[in-house]
Design a protein around this motif. Structure first.
Motif, PDB file in Angstrom:
ATOM      1  N   ARG A  47       0.826  -1.100   0.074  1.00 48.38           N
ATOM      2  CA  ARG A  47       0.000  -0.068   0.071  1.00 48.38           C
ATOM      3  C   ARG A  47       0.792   1.248   0.014  1.00 48.38           C
ATOM      4  O   ARG A  47       0.486   2.162  -0.831  1.00 48.38           O
ATOM      5  N   HIS A  49       4.014   1.682  -1.005  1.00 40.71           N
ATOM      6  CA  HIS A  49       4.492   1.456  -2.318  1.00 40.71           C
ATOM      7  C   HIS A  49       3.523   2.175  -3.632  1.00 40.71           C
ATOM      8  O   HIS A  49       3.918   2.930  -4.274  1.00 40.71           O
ATOM      9  N   PHE A  50       2.420   1.690  -3.395  1.00 42.22           N
ATOM     10  CA  PHE A  50       1.188   2.231  -4.556  1.00 42.22           C
ATOM     11  C   PHE A  50       1.068   3.616  -4.062  1.00 42.22           C
ATOM     12  O   PHE A  50       1.302   4.551  -5.099  1.00 42.22           O
ATOM     13  N   ALA A  54       2.023   6.404  -7.168  1.00 47.77           N
ATOM     14  CA  ALA A  54       0.544   6.747  -7.848  1.00 47.77           C
ATOM     15  C   ALA A  54       0.681   8.368  -7.416  1.00 47.77           C
ATOM     16  O   ALA A  54       0.335   9.215  -8.352  1.00 47.77           O
ATOM     17  N   ILE A  87      -5.032  -4.532  -1.226  1.00 48.26           N
ATOM     18  CA  ILE A  87      -4.192  -4.124  -2.418  1.00 48.26           C
ATOM     19  C   ILE A  87      -3.983  -4.977  -3.561  1.00 48.26           C
ATOM     20  O   ILE A  87      -4.063  -4.506  -4.795  1.00 48.26           O
ATOM     21  N   ARG A  91      -4.350  -4.045  -7.550  1.00 49.87           N
ATOM     22  CA  ARG A  91      -3.244  -4.468  -8.598  1.00 49.87           C
ATOM     23  C   ARG A  91      -3.843  -5.240  -9.493  1.00 49.87           C
ATOM     24  O   ARG A  91      -3.360  -4.992 -10.770  1.00 49.87           O
TER      25      ARG A  91
END
Length: 166
Positions: A47, A49-50, A54, A87, A91
């Protein structure tokens, strides 16, 4: 020692790193992740990393198509909401979105905003530079706050009355 120039990024208005290229900031975030994410539960790490990738992309829109930006913004909104799905769900959805012949990226100068609503921000309340200055132990929360702040900045800007036919 502060290794930033006084110059600002054309897309996020954050202080540029010594390289002069704000893209370096994303690499700095990923470097922090190599140290922090292995200490987290996998869901929290993915999460974080996203949110980092983003949110960086939303603040640097020249690299993505308008359709991709709209989908990414919706995904960040969903993942910061009170009923955020796992997550893995996101993905899969993003993978399906990017699959096939759909064009998701574009090659353009950072100052090319021709594909955007004219109200899309060029200055943000929190940038990648702010996140990289924080304590590494706070990284997962910091990227989450960055994502929420970016959505708030976008909502406020896009709700504003268009100027000059925007």
């Amino acid at each position: 020692m502060d290794t930033t120039h006084t110059d600002r990024c054309a897309e996020c208005a954050g202080a540029l790193p010594t390289s002069g290229d704000c893209w370096t900031r994303l690499h700095e975030l990923l470097e922090i992740e190599t140290r922090v994410l292995p200490t987290l539960e996998p869901e929290a790490g993915m999460r974080a990393h996203f949110f980092a990738v983003a949110t960086y992309q939303l603040q640097h829109p020249s690299r993505l198509t308008r359709e991709t930006l709209d989908r990414l913004r919706a995904a960040v909104d969903e993942m910061t909401g009170p009923s955020a799905p796992p997550i893995a769900h996101l993905r899969r959805d993003m993978g399906r979105f990017a699959a096939g012949s759909r064009k998701v990226t574009r090659s353009a100068a950072p100052t090319d905003r021709s594909h955007l609503d004219r109200r899309w921000p060029v200055s943000w309340s929190v940038t990648a530079h702010d996140v990289t200055k924080g304590q590494e132990s706070e990284y997962p929360d910091a990227v989450g706050r960055w994502a929420v702040a970016t959505l708030a900045d976008l909502r406020a800007a896009l709700a504003a009355t268009p100027r000059h036919g925007g």
